[in-house]
Write a protein that holds these residues in place. Structure first.
Motif, PDB file in Angstrom:
ATOM      1  N   UNK A 111      87.799  57.848  38.742  1.00 31.87           N
ATOM      2  CA  UNK A 111      86.796  58.459  37.869  1.00 31.87           C
ATOM      3  C   UNK A 111      85.488  57.675  37.912  1.00 31.87           C
ATOM      4  N   UNK A 112      85.596  56.356  37.774  1.00 34.61           N
ATOM      5  CA  UNK A 112      84.409  55.523  37.622  1.00 34.61           C
ATOM      6  C   UNK A 112      83.603  55.366  38.905  1.00 34.61           C
ATOM      7  N   UNK A 113      84.285  55.158  40.029  1.00 37.59           N
ATOM      8  CA  UNK A 113      83.563  54.883  41.286  1.00 37.59           C
ATOM      9  C   UNK A 113      82.631  56.020  41.680  1.00 37.59           C
ATOM     10  N   UNK A 114      83.078  57.298  41.698  1.00 35.51           N
ATOM     11  CA  UNK A 114      82.134  58.378  42.035  1.00 35.51           C
ATOM     12  C   UNK A 114      80.953  58.452  41.076  1.00 35.51           C
ATOM     13  N   UNK A 115      81.203  58.265  39.781  1.00 34.12           N
ATOM     14  CA  UNK A 115      80.115  58.330  38.804  1.00 34.12           C
ATOM     15  C   UNK A 115      79.114  57.204  39.050  1.00 34.12           C
TER      16      UNK A 115
END
Length: 468
Positions: free
Chosen positions: A251-255
């Motif tokens: 979730x965090x890496x793409x954002x």
């Protein structure tokens, strides 16, 4: 290309508006009365719009093809990657790990809010129905521990999950917003996260206060036993599931990667670094929505390896793409309608007519919101409602009257406005919870309606402070 109907040629805005209203009516009648798929209905509406506005048959079809292809080129892969991330997180137990960790680490008094916020974060990559199924057992446990009626937990889940699903990429609507309104995906991500989190907290508080006043009636609002569904991840032991930090990475890496491009764009345009005159190529590459979400998919695959073999991961990916199929088709069809509206200059005609009478950005925001609400109430799909409203009002994003992000927020808030019996989410929430239709209205419908109102109020405040 043959010449389209324009105000310069005809000077007749009412005719352009009339054909737009007929197009909307055709789409709604086909969906509601004849039960035709939304994507097919959108294409038929596009055909009418092009022909009625004096495009030739060939030019109309070409515009439809170009619009569909352009939309799919911009968001097809990102939507597909987002769905795969969500399915792998669900089946591997990563989503369960996030849910249990967030609930366990929150103070007891804040457990209901933690439940709603867990639904919010899980619905960023995971579709609403899957998030709901995953979190319902936790909701039941929290309600019992706090000695609260079940609708408190169900309402919190609906509010958190539906808000993120509506506002935060890579779910289809906000992802489409960046493409349709030609704006930075990072901007819509920041707006969706910030407005969504504030909205979720406000609405949960208001919803709980309404329940405290005696809204719920067990005799009339409960129909049967709660139907808890077992998922693949329920069969995994805590040791088989990935850790909390690892579970967050897809979730965090793409954002983070998407926002990286937005930050560098801000630095370059603001000339905050003297020798930085353009965004470095590797930053542009990494922050591209396709690349960013591809990293998320790779991470989801790697993390899922702890509890799933290759065949199970491939099956999860295939299942996710099957789920995404209709969403992709509807989104592409919305893009086709958008291209026809752009080619015929109906949008410019509408915005020009409005701006002649008023230059108020609030008027444009309210028109956008109303269009989305009409589609949402009439045919049930928030995706169709939001995309159609943004498509019709896309010209407002380039008018200089209002910033595109507010057009997006207005359309998205209208798209979540009133979910009822023609919305699959309504039935998932109602039946799994053991509620009657009346109980569904008091949880799912009321929760989403409050979310819609708070978002549009925040949007109107934002427009007043920073219109364009």
């Amino acid at each position: 290309m043959s010449t389209a109907f324009t105000t310069n040629q005809k000077g007749d805005m009412p005719m352009a508006v009339m054909h737009l209203l007929i197009t909307i009516s055709i789409i709604l009648i086909l969906i509601l009365l004849f039960k035709i798929n939304a994507a097919i209905s959108l294409i038929i509406g596009s055909l009418y719009m092009g022909i009625a506005m004096q495009l030739s048959l060939v030019d109309t079809v070409n515009a439809i093809g170009e619009g569909f292809g352009g939309t799919m080129g911009a968001i097809g892969l990102p939507i597909g990657f987002g769905v795969i991330i969500g399915q792998l997180m669900s089946d591997s137990g990563a989503a369960h790990t996030i849910a249990h960790s967030m609930i366990e680490k929150s103070p007891k008094k804040m457990a209901m809010y933690a439940l709603g916020l867990t639904g919010f974060f899980l619905s960023i990559p995971v579709f609403f129905d899957v998030t709901f199924v995953i979190l319902v057992p936790l909701g039941v446990a929290i309600a019992k521990e706090l000695n609260k009626p079940l609708p408190y937990a169900i309402g919190a889940l609906v509010i958190g999950a539906a808000t993120a699903h509506t506002l935060v990429p890579p779910t289809p609507n906000p992802l489409a917003a960046a493409s349709i309104l030609n704006m930075d995906l990072g901007v819509i991500t920041i707006a969706g996260l910030s407005i969504g989190l504030v909205t979720s907290l406000i609405v949960m508080k208001v919803f709980f206060l309404i329940l405290d006043k005696g809204l719920w009636n067990n005799e009339k609002d409960v129909e049967g036993e709660m139907k808890l569904q077992k998922t693949k991840a329920d069969q995994l032991s805590p040791a088989q599931r990935p850790s909390f930090l690892l579970s967050l990475l897809p979730i965090l890496v793409p954002i983070i990667l998407i926002l990286l491009g937005t930050v560098f764009d801000f630095i370059v345009k603001g000339e905050y670094v003297s020798n930085l005159t353009e965004i470095p190529g590797f930053i542009t590459f990494l922050s591209n929505r396709i690349v960013a979400l591809l990293f998320g998919v790779i991470l989801a695959y790697v993390i899922a390896s702890k509890s799933m073999d290759k065949k199970e991961k491939d099956e999860a990916s295939s299942l996710g793409l099957q789920t995404a199929g209709i969403v992709l088709l509807v989104t592409g069809a919305g893009g086709a309608l958008g291209k026809v509206i752009e080619t015929t200059e109906v949008g410019k005609t509408l915005i020009g007519g409005v701006s002649e009478n008023t230059s108020s950005p609030i008027t444009l925001i309210l028109i956008t919101y109303l269009i989305a609400v009409i589609f949402r109430v009439a045919q049930g799909s928030g995706t169709v409602a939001g995309i159609t409203a943004m498509t019709i009002m896309a010209s407002a994003a380039t008018s200089g009257i209002v910033h595109p992000v507010w057009i997006a927020m207005a359309a998205l808030s209208g798209g979540i406005s009133i979910g009822h019996v023609n919305d699959s989410g309504f039935w998932i929430t109602t039946k799994l919870s053991g509620f009657s239709i009346r109980g569904g209205f008091k949880t799912y419908t009321l929760g989403e309606a409050l979310v819609s109102l708070v978002i549009i109020v925040i949007t109107l405040v934002g427009v007043i402070i920073y219109p364009a």
